[in-house]
Write a protein that holds these residues in place. Structure first.
Motif, PDB file in Angstrom:
ATOM      1  N   TRP A 136      41.872  75.512  52.590  1.00  0.00           N
ATOM      2  CA  TRP A 136      41.491  74.754  51.394  1.00  0.00           C
ATOM      3  C   TRP A 136      42.409  73.554  51.247  1.00  0.00           C
ATOM      4  CZ3 TRP A 136      43.558  73.468  46.583  1.00  0.00           C
ATOM      5  CH2 TRP A 136      42.639  73.134  45.571  1.00  0.00           C
ATOM      6  N   GLN A 137      41.827  72.384  51.010  1.00  0.00           N
ATOM      7  CA  GLN A 137      42.558  71.119  50.899  1.00  0.00           C
ATOM      8  C   GLN A 137      42.528  70.651  49.443  1.00  0.00           C
ATOM      9  OE1 GLN A 137      43.787  69.408  53.764  1.00  0.00           O
ATOM     10  NE2 GLN A 137      44.774  67.976  52.400  1.00  0.00           N
ATOM     11  N   ALA A 138      43.699  70.357  48.878  1.00  0.00           N
ATOM     12  CA  ALA A 138      43.782  69.831  47.513  1.00  0.00           C
ATOM     13  C   ALA A 138      43.402  68.357  47.505  1.00  0.00           C
ATOM     14  CB  ALA A 138      45.200  69.991  46.973  1.00  0.00           C
ATOM     15  N   ASP A 139      42.684  67.944  46.466  1.00  0.00           N
ATOM     16  CA  ASP A 139      42.386  66.525  46.277  1.00  0.00           C
ATOM     17  C   ASP A 139      43.570  65.931  45.519  1.00  0.00           C
ATOM     18  OD1 ASP A 139      41.498  63.989  45.636  1.00  0.00           O
ATOM     19  OD2 ASP A 139      39.489  64.656  45.063  1.00  0.00           O
ATOM     20  N   VAL A 140      44.542  65.430  46.260  1.00  0.00           N
ATOM     21  CA  VAL A 140      45.792  64.966  45.657  1.00  0.00           C
ATOM     22  C   VAL A 140      45.598  63.726  44.794  1.00  0.00           C
ATOM     23  CG1 VAL A 140      47.250  66.019  47.413  1.00  0.00           C
ATOM     24  CG2 VAL A 140      46.456  63.668  47.729  1.00  0.00           C
ATOM     25  N   LYS A 141      44.542  62.964  45.034  1.00  0.00           N
ATOM     26  CA  LYS A 141      44.294  61.749  44.248  1.00  0.00           C
ATOM     27  C   LYS A 141      43.870  62.076  42.823  1.00  0.00           C
ATOM     28  CE  LYS A 141      43.241  58.965  48.244  1.00  0.00           C
ATOM     29  NZ  LYS A 141      42.249  58.242  49.009  1.00  0.00           N
ATOM     30  N   LYS A 142      43.328  63.264  42.608  1.00  0.00           N
ATOM     31  CA  LYS A 142      42.879  63.661  41.274  1.00  0.00           C
ATOM     32  C   LYS A 142      43.918  64.465  40.502  1.00  0.00           C
ATOM     33  CE  LYS A 142      37.975  63.585  42.327  1.00  0.00           C
ATOM     34  NZ  LYS A 142      36.752  64.377  42.445  1.00  0.00           N
ATOM     35  N   ALA A 143      45.024  64.812  41.131  1.00  0.00           N
ATOM     36  CA  ALA A 143      46.076  65.590  40.465  1.00  0.00           C
ATOM     37  C   ALA A 143      47.020  64.642  39.731  1.00  0.00           C
ATOM     38  CB  ALA A 143      46.847  66.412  41.486  1.00  0.00           C
ATOM     39  N   ALA A 144      47.357  64.971  38.504  1.00  0.00           N
ATOM     40  CA  ALA A 144      48.273  64.136  37.722  1.00  0.00           C
ATOM     41  C   ALA A 144      49.653  64.081  38.374  1.00  0.00           C
ATOM     42  CB  ALA A 144      48.379  64.670  36.290  1.00  0.00           C
ATOM     43  N   ASP A 145      50.139  65.214  38.855  1.00  0.00           N
ATOM     44  CA  ASP A 145      51.443  65.304  39.507  1.00  0.00           C
ATOM     45  C   ASP A 145      51.310  66.308  40.657  1.00  0.00           C
ATOM     46  OD1 ASP A 145      54.056  65.799  40.328  1.00  0.00           O
ATOM     47  OD2 ASP A 145      54.869  65.820  38.295  1.00  0.00           O
ATOM     48  N   PRO A 146      50.960  65.822  41.860  1.00  0.00           N
ATOM     49  CA  PRO A 146      50.717  66.740  42.979  1.00  0.00           C
ATOM     50  C   PRO A 146      51.883  67.677  43.294  1.00  0.00           C
ATOM     51  CG  PRO A 146      49.946  64.546  43.529  1.00  0.00           C
ATOM     52  CD  PRO A 146      50.704  64.431  42.231  1.00  0.00           C
ATOM     53  N   GLN A 147      53.098  67.186  43.207  1.00  0.00           N
ATOM     54  CA  GLN A 147      54.252  68.036  43.515  1.00  0.00           C
ATOM     55  C   GLN A 147      54.353  69.175  42.499  1.00  0.00           C
ATOM     56  OE1 GLN A 147      58.032  65.981  43.691  1.00  0.00           O
ATOM     57  NE2 GLN A 147      58.860  67.515  45.089  1.00  0.00           N
ATOM     58  N   LYS A 148      54.150  68.869  41.234  1.00  0.00           N
ATOM     59  CA  LYS A 148      54.190  69.888  40.190  1.00  0.00           C
ATOM     60  C   LYS A 148      53.022  70.878  40.356  1.00  0.00           C
ATOM     61  CE  LYS A 148      54.376  70.429  35.188  1.00  0.00           C
ATOM     62  NZ  LYS A 148      54.344  69.748  33.889  1.00  0.00           N
ATOM     63  N   SER A 149      51.853  70.371  40.732  1.00  0.00           N
ATOM     64  CA  SER A 149      50.698  71.244  40.947  1.00  0.00           C
ATOM     65  C   SER A 149      50.905  72.164  42.147  1.00  0.00           C
ATOM     66  CB  SER A 149      49.418  70.420  41.125  1.00  0.00           C
ATOM     67  OG  SER A 149      49.086  69.781  39.916  1.00  0.00           O
ATOM     68  N   TYR A 150      51.556  71.650  43.190  1.00  0.00           N
ATOM     69  CA  TYR A 150      51.881  72.479  44.358  1.00  0.00           C
ATOM     70  C   TYR A 150      52.793  73.633  43.920  1.00  0.00           C
ATOM     71  CZ  TYR A 150      53.961  73.750  48.905  1.00  0.00           C
ATOM     72  OH  TYR A 150      54.415  74.429  50.010  1.00  0.00           O
ATOM     73  N   ALA A 151      53.849  73.305  43.196  1.00  0.00           N
ATOM     74  CA  ALA A 151      54.786  74.330  42.722  1.00  0.00           C
ATOM     75  C   ALA A 151      54.075  75.315  41.785  1.00  0.00           C
ATOM     76  CB  ALA A 151      55.978  73.679  42.022  1.00  0.00           C
ATOM     77  N   GLY A 152      53.208  74.803  40.930  1.00  0.00           N
ATOM     78  CA  GLY A 152      52.468  75.658  40.011  1.00  0.00           C
ATOM     79  C   GLY A 152      51.508  76.595  40.732  1.00  0.00           C
ATOM     80  N   THR A 153      50.889  76.097  41.787  1.00  0.00           N
ATOM     81  CA  THR A 153      49.996  76.939  42.584  1.00  0.00           C
ATOM     82  C   THR A 153      50.781  78.075  43.226  1.00  0.00           C
ATOM     83  OG1 THR A 153      48.532  75.054  43.030  1.00  0.00           O
ATOM     84  CG2 THR A 153      48.324  76.968  44.484  1.00  0.00           C
ATOM     85  N   LEU A 154      51.930  77.755  43.804  1.00  0.00           N
ATOM     86  CA  LEU A 154      52.771  78.793  44.406  1.00  0.00           C
ATOM     87  C   LEU A 154      53.197  79.822  43.370  1.00  0.00           C
ATOM     88  CD1 LEU A 154      55.028  76.738  46.850  1.00  0.00           C
ATOM     89  CD2 LEU A 154      53.107  78.238  47.416  1.00  0.00           C
ATOM     90  N   ALA A 155      53.595  79.357  42.192  1.00  0.00           N
ATOM     91  CA  ALA A 155      54.025  80.273  41.134  1.00  0.00           C
ATOM     92  C   ALA A 155      52.883  81.205  40.733  1.00  0.00           C
ATOM     93  CB  ALA A 155      54.538  79.488  39.930  1.00  0.00           C
ATOM     94  N   ALA A 156      51.669  80.663  40.596  1.00  0.00           N
ATOM     95  CA  ALA A 156      50.522  81.487  40.220  1.00  0.00           C
ATOM     96  C   ALA A 156      50.186  82.502  41.313  1.00  0.00           C
ATOM     97  CB  ALA A 156      49.311  80.593  39.939  1.00  0.00           C
ATOM     98  N   LEU A 157      50.276  82.090  42.572  1.00  0.00           N
ATOM     99  CA  LEU A 157      50.020  83.020  43.673  1.00  0.00           C
ATOM    100  C   LEU A 157      51.050  84.152  43.671  1.00  0.00           C
ATOM    101  CD1 LEU A 157      49.056  80.434  46.418  1.00  0.00           C
ATOM    102  CD2 LEU A 157      47.551  82.220  45.495  1.00  0.00           C
ATOM    103  N   LYS A 158      52.300  83.820  43.415  1.00  0.00           N
ATOM    104  CA  LYS A 158      53.351  84.847  43.363  1.00  0.00           C
ATOM    105  C   LYS A 158      53.092  85.817  42.217  1.00  0.00           C
ATOM    106  CE  LYS A 158      56.835  81.892  45.491  1.00  0.00           C
ATOM    107  NZ  LYS A 158      58.048  81.091  45.238  1.00  0.00           N
ATOM    108  N   LYS A 159      52.646  85.308  41.074  1.00  0.00           N
ATOM    109  CA  LYS A 159      52.317  86.193  39.947  1.00  0.00           C
ATOM    110  C   LYS A 159      51.147  87.098  40.303  1.00  0.00           C
ATOM    111  CE  LYS A 159      54.013  83.381  36.150  1.00  0.00           C
ATOM    112  NZ  LYS A 159      53.671  82.576  34.968  1.00  0.00           N
TER     113      LYS A 159
END
Length: 170
Positions: free
Chosen positions: A83-106
């Protein structure tokens, strides 16, 4: 390019499953459902559809939209998702990457390794016989790509990856 990317990821999985890769260098994320088939043998309740769902939900909650990366051969759809993230539509891609990892860990994914090198972060997570590699690749504003790739580590899928790689010209 997508097929080459998938072949490279598949080769890494084969090496990882076979125990031949450097454990500190393996990382990746995941996301894309190719199949809703029963688990291929990873020993847990996770299958390609469930892995995809978990990636998509975690990424969406963190502010990403995206799409399947494609290029996965039909014979491997039960064994891996991309799955590929559409980085152009993310407000803060780095923060969204970290948030995705955090949600997966939860959601029960356990971090195995992380590699940071020259603008790239590759994080490897494991759950129910699957390995997910979350990849954040940033080249000084000229190129930004974020993807999540998950693979089933079962012997059945290891054999399927090896068979698929044997079909590819070297």
């Amino acid at each position: 390019m997508r097929n080459a990317r998938w072949a490279a990821a598949a080769a890494g999985v084969v090496l990882l499953v076979a125990g031949c890769s450097g454990a500190k260098d393996d990382k990746s994320g995941a996301s894309r459902s190719g199949s809703s088939a029963a688990p291929a043998g990873g020993g847990g309740s996770l299958d390609a559809a469930a892995a995809t769902k978990q990636i998509v939900e975690a990424a969406a909650a963190a502010g990403f939209t995206g799409e399947p990366s494609g290029g996965i051969p039909a014979s491997l759809e039960r064994c891996g998702v991309s799955w590929q993230a559409d980085v152009k539509k993310a407000a803060d891609p780095q923060k969204s990457y970290a948030g995705t990892l955090a949600a997966l860990k939860k959601g029960g994914w356990k971090q195995a390794r992380e590699l940071k090198q020259q603008g790239s972060v590759i994080t490897s997570l494991e759950k129910s016989g699957w390995t997910l590699r979350a990849i954040y690749h940033d080249r000084a504003e000229s190129f930004l790509a974020i993807s999540f790739d998950a693979t089933d580590n079962s012997a059945e899928c290891e054999n399927a990856f090896a068979e698929e790689l044997a079909k590819k010209p070297s």
